[in-house]
Each structure stands twice: as C-alpha cells, then as structure tokens.
Design an enzyme around this catalytic site. Structure first.
Site, PDB file in Angstrom:
ATOM      1  N   ARG A 105     -13.438  50.072  -0.546  1.00  0.00           N
ATOM      2  CA  ARG A 105     -13.309  48.705   0.030  1.00  0.00           C
ATOM      3  C   ARG A 105     -13.061  48.634   1.510  1.00  0.00           C
ATOM      4  O   ARG A 105     -11.910  49.319   1.803  1.00  0.00           O
ATOM      5  CB  ARG A 105     -12.164  47.896  -1.100  1.00  0.00           C
ATOM      6  N   HIS A 152     -23.110  48.661   1.270  1.00  0.00           N
ATOM      7  CA  HIS A 152     -22.488  48.661  -0.094  1.00  0.00           C
ATOM      8  C   HIS A 152     -23.502  49.201  -0.844  1.00  0.00           C
ATOM      9  O   HIS A 152     -23.809  48.492  -1.913  1.00  0.00           O
ATOM     10  CB  HIS A 152     -21.855  47.460  -0.175  1.00  0.00           C
TER      11      HIS A 152
HETATM   12  P1  NDP Z   1     -10.437  54.269 -10.979  1.00  0.00           P
HETATM   13  O1  NDP Z   1      -9.699  53.230 -11.337  1.00  0.00           O
HETATM   14  O2  NDP Z   1     -11.009  55.130 -12.003  1.00  0.00           O
HETATM   15  O3  NDP Z   1      -9.723  55.393  -9.996  1.00  0.00           O
HETATM   16  C1  NDP Z   1      -8.541  54.804  -8.769  1.00  0.00           C
HETATM   17  C2  NDP Z   1      -7.804  55.969  -8.570  1.00  0.00           C
HETATM   18  O4  NDP Z   1      -7.087  55.417  -7.218  1.00  0.00           O
HETATM   19  C3  NDP Z   1      -6.946  56.707  -9.372  1.00  0.00           C
HETATM   20  O5  NDP Z   1      -7.015  57.906  -9.076  1.00  0.00           O
HETATM   21  C4  NDP Z   1      -5.440  55.793  -8.998  1.00  0.00           C
HETATM   22  O6  NDP Z   1      -4.365  56.804  -9.100  1.00  0.00           O
HETATM   23  C5  NDP Z   1      -5.673  55.848  -7.446  1.00  0.00           C
HETATM   24  N1  NDP Z   1      -4.805  54.816  -7.043  1.00  0.00           N
HETATM   25  C6  NDP Z   1      -4.725  53.654  -7.098  1.00  0.00           C
HETATM   26  N2  NDP Z   1      -3.760  52.809  -6.680  1.00  0.00           N
HETATM   27  C7  NDP Z   1      -3.232  53.840  -5.939  1.00  0.00           C
HETATM   28  C8  NDP Z   1      -1.978  53.749  -4.897  1.00  0.00           C
HETATM   29  N3  NDP Z   1      -1.340  52.660  -4.437  1.00  0.00           N
HETATM   30  N4  NDP Z   1      -1.713  55.160  -4.295  1.00  0.00           N
HETATM   31  C9  NDP Z   1      -2.478  56.268  -4.604  1.00  0.00           C
HETATM   32  N5  NDP Z   1      -3.552  56.206  -5.472  1.00  0.00           N
HETATM   33  C10 NDP Z   1      -3.926  55.150  -6.014  1.00  0.00           C
HETATM   34  O7  NDP Z   1     -11.410  53.855  -9.951  1.00  0.00           O
HETATM   35  P2  NDP Z   1     -13.102  54.604  -9.772  1.00  0.00           P
HETATM   36  O8  NDP Z   1     -12.997  55.682  -9.191  1.00  0.00           O
HETATM   37  O9  NDP Z   1     -14.012  53.892 -10.885  1.00  0.00           O
HETATM   38  O10 NDP Z   1     -13.407  53.404  -8.352  1.00  0.00           O
HETATM   39  C11 NDP Z   1     -12.825  53.556  -7.150  1.00  0.00           C
HETATM   40  C12 NDP Z   1     -13.157  52.297  -6.251  1.00  0.00           C
HETATM   41  O11 NDP Z   1     -14.424  52.611  -5.818  1.00  0.00           O
HETATM   42  C13 NDP Z   1     -13.348  51.025  -7.169  1.00  0.00           C
HETATM   43  O12 NDP Z   1     -12.295  50.446  -7.248  1.00  0.00           O
HETATM   44  C14 NDP Z   1     -14.372  50.315  -6.073  1.00  0.00           C
HETATM   45  O13 NDP Z   1     -13.514  49.695  -5.033  1.00  0.00           O
HETATM   46  C15 NDP Z   1     -15.158  51.295  -5.199  1.00  0.00           C
HETATM   47  N6  NDP Z   1     -16.613  51.415  -5.607  1.00  0.00           N
HETATM   48  C16 NDP Z   1     -17.195  51.319  -4.447  1.00  0.00           C
HETATM   49  C17 NDP Z   1     -18.896  51.401  -4.795  1.00  0.00           C
HETATM   50  C18 NDP Z   1     -19.553  51.351  -3.475  1.00  0.00           C
HETATM   51  O14 NDP Z   1     -20.989  51.228  -3.967  1.00  0.00           O
HETATM   52  N7  NDP Z   1     -19.047  51.390  -2.325  1.00  0.00           N
HETATM   53  C19 NDP Z   1     -19.337  51.462  -6.153  1.00  0.00           C
HETATM   54  C20 NDP Z   1     -18.367  51.588  -7.127  1.00  0.00           C
HETATM   55  C21 NDP Z   1     -17.030  51.394  -6.791  1.00  0.00           C
HETATM   56  P3  NDP Z   1      -4.069  57.073 -10.780  1.00  0.00           P
HETATM   57  O15 NDP Z   1      -5.047  58.336 -11.171  1.00  0.00           O
HETATM   58  O16 NDP Z   1      -2.530  57.633 -10.724  1.00  0.00           O
HETATM   59  O17 NDP Z   1      -4.038  55.844 -11.580  1.00  0.00           O
HETATM   60  C1  OXD Z   2     -18.432  48.358  -7.599  1.00  0.00           C
HETATM   61  C2  OXD Z   2     -19.024  48.121  -6.253  1.00  0.00           C
HETATM   62  O1  OXD Z   2     -17.031  48.188  -7.697  1.00  0.00           O
HETATM   63  O2  OXD Z   2     -20.200  48.008  -6.428  1.00  0.00           O
HETATM   64  O3  OXD Z   2     -19.008  48.616  -8.532  1.00  0.00           O
HETATM   65  O4  OXD Z   2     -18.489  48.283  -5.440  1.00  0.00           O
END
Ligand code: NDP
Ligand code: OXD
Length: 308
Positions: free
Chosen positions: A223, A271
């Site tokens: 993001r 994106h």
């Molecule tokens: P998950 O919820 O599976 O993973 C999130 C990870 O971030 C976890 O390891 C979590 O830690 C860690 N995290 C969250 N908060 C913190 C913090 N404060 N400090 C340190 N680590 C933190 O998400 P996904 O992997 O499925 O997706 C990640 C992001 O990718 C989505 O939220 C979205 O914004 C983005 N995205 C972008 C896309 C694009 O096309 N550009 C498409 C899809 C997603 P813990 O393991 O300890 O819970």
């Molecule tokens: C998602 C994205 O979060 O497209 O899936 O960014």
C-alpha cells in the site's frame, strides 16, 4: 444453499464475478445494486459509502482482494459481522514474480547497462556474489512468506519481518523494532508486503529509509501509505536509494503531474503486482460460504482490532 442472497460490489470485472459466482453457487441470487434486498453475504472491493447501511442481516462480508484497509474504514459495518479476505488464490506467485524481477534487476545492474547503452558505452561491471546481496521482506503473511521463499530459493540471503515471531524455511525471520532495524541494515533490496494499519502507516519514513544500505532498492507492492512519499523522493534525489519499484500509491490512480511519473529513479506500475484471478477467488469464497452455512470455521477472517 438455496435461497442465499449475495450482494456484489466491485468495479473490477463485475460481469466475470457474477458469472464465476453463479457457476460456483448456482442456487444463490446475486444482486449488484445498493437497493438490493436483505442479503446474507456481501462480496466487495472498495465499497462505496452507504453500501452496508441497508444490510442489517449480513452473516459475513468478503473482501475480493487480500488487503482490507479500505473496507475496514467503513463505520457502517457492525462489529459482529466477520470480514473474510481472499487468501493467495494465485496472488502469491504474481507477487513473487514482481519481486524477483526487481531483485534480479538490482543484482545484475540491468538499469546501469541500459544507461550505458544510451551513451553507447561498452563497460562490464564486476560480478557479484548472491551471498553478499541480502534481500529484506517486510510482512511474512500469505504473500510475503511465499515471496521471501522464492527469493531465497535463488540463493539470496533473505531477512523477513513480521509483527509476531514466524518461521519460514530459508528465511531469517525477525520481528519487533530491533528486528526491523536489522532487516533495514542488511537489505540491498527491500520488498514491502505489509498490510496498511494504524501501526504500519508511514512506517518507511526518512529515519527508516536512512537505515538501508547506500544504493538500496525499495519495492513497494503493498500500500502506498506505508511509505512517506516525500521522504522517498528525497532519498532518491540524494542518491541514497538507487531505485524504487512502486506498484501502489497514497492516491490511486497516481495523479497527473505527480513527481513519481517522470522520476528516473522510479518504476511505476498501476497496482497490478498481484491481481485477484476471478475464477479461483470465486471458488474460494463459495467454499467459505458453504462452510459458514454449515456452521464451520473459515480461514482468512480479519482481526478488525488489529487491522488485518
Ligand atoms: P497477511 O495478512 O497474510 O500478512 C501480513 C503480514 O504483515 C504478516 O506477516 C503480519 O505479521 C505482518 N504485519 C502486520 N502488521 C505488522 C506490524 N505492525 N509490524 C510488523 N509486521 C506486521 O497479508 P497478505 O500477505 O495476504 O497481503 C499483504 C498485503 O499485500 C495486503 O494487506 C495488501 O495491502 C497488499 N496487496 C497488494 C496487492 C497489489 O497488487 N499490489 C495485491 C494483494 C495484496 P504476523 O505474521 O505477525 O501477523
Ligand atoms: C489486494 C489488492 O489487496 O489488490 O488484493 O491490492
């Protein structure tokens, strides 16, 4: 599951979603307008204000994407309604492809050769060892852990960072603020795969970007608001960062005239790092709806307090 009413809101491939959901849930009625009847489930991507106001009977809301930051800002969504997000469904391999492209581009210095070609310069850069080229991955969830492993499989040392302690094969897993400092200090390429939450907004500011090794590359696939854009520009302009691959932005679409568009140190993509593939995602959602209807638990339920 006859008689189920589903409320669908997405501006991205709405016809394909209707067709795919109808295939998976033939007895369900799918409604697209905000004047839909009382529905059992809402399936949404970037819902407009007012969408949930007239839906007091929702059993769950499904996010059609992995990130739920825009969904959680809706204050019309009753606390008791679970929010369930799409998990992977083809997105992890897309994320890994994007990150690998950026890592290999940085490691093999392809942008340097492109510059040299423009001035007809024939000059070899000294070879480097993968073992000396560490990559950081912020976020070790569904997408981050897959991506970190894909990078590690090529022989790069990978440092991953999460909120809570994690174990990912082939990845040095760190957490907490000292863990972040360690990742930043090592990462020649930093891949960002964190959710946008109260804790992570603006995480990569001037102070933290300054901890990266000189000439590091930033790859933000999560993001835009995770990175302080003005601080990033300054770090690039001062040559402290070599390049940034940016797929996501604080304002999307990236506004005309935004300095990122023409910056030689920035690669902009719209994106698209990992796009939800409709058919498998519809299957995943249909399976989860079937489980919920049977009273069984499902994975991917968002902790709304935590913000992801
Ligand atoms: P998950 O919820 O599976 O993973 C999130 C990870 O971030 C976890 O390891 C979590 O830690 C860690 N995290 C969250 N908060 C913190 C913090 N404060 N400090 C340190 N680590 C933190 O998400 P996904 O992997 O499925 O997706 C990640 C992001 O990718 C989505 O939220 C979205 O914004 C983005 N995205 C972008 C896309 C694009 O096309 N550009 C498409 C899809 C997603 P813990 O393991 O300890 O819970
Ligand atoms: C998602 C994205 O979060 O497209 O899936 O960014």
């Amino acid at each position: 599951m006859s008689g189920l009413h589903l409320l669908l809101h997405t501006t991205e491939q709405p016809e394909q979603w209707v067709a795919a959901l109808q295939k998976e849930l033939p007895q369900a009625r799918i409604h697209r307008a905000s004047d839909a009847p009382q529905c059992d489930y809402a399936l949404v991507w970037q819902p407009p204000a007012g969408l949930f106001g007239g839906q007091p009977a929702l059993k769950a809301v499904f996010s059609l994407g992995a990130g739920v930051d825009s969904l959680l800002t809706s204050d019309e969504l009753p606390e008791a309604v679970p929010v369930v997000r799409v998990e992977d469904s083809g997105m992890a391999s897309q994320m890994a492809e994007y990150a690998l492209y950026a890592v290999l581009d940085a490691f093999r210095e392809f942008r340097c050769y492109a510059r040299q070609q423009r001035s007809h310069q024939w000059s070899a850069r000294p070879p480097r060892e993968r073992a000396d080229f560490a990559v950081g991955v912020l976020g070790l969830g569904v997408l981050g852990s897959y991506t970190a492993q894909a990078i590690g499989a090529l022989g790069f040392p990978v440092y991953g960072w999460s909120r809570t302690p994690r174990r990912v094969t082939g990845v040095t897993c760190l957490h907490g603020s000292s863990g972040l400092a360690e990742v930043l200090a090592s990462a020649r390429v930093l891949v960002v795969l964190l959710p946008l939450t109260v804790q992570t907004r603006g995480l990569l500011d001037a102070r933290r970007l300054a901890r990266l090794p000189h000439g590091a590359v930033l790859v933000n696939l999560a993001r835009g608001a995770l990175v302080a854009e003005a601080d990033l520009l300054r770090a690039l302009n001062e040559g402290r960062l070599a390049h940034a691959f940016l797929d996501v932005f604080s304002t999307e679409p990236l506004p005309p005239g935004h300095p990122f568009w023409d910056h030689p140190g920035i690669t902009v993509t719209p994106h698209v790092a990992a796009q939800t593939t409709v058919a498998p995602a519809a299957r995943q959602i249909a399976e989860k709806i079937a489980k919920l209807e049977r009273g069984e638990p499902v994975t991917g339920v968002v902790d709304r307090r935590r913000g992801y």
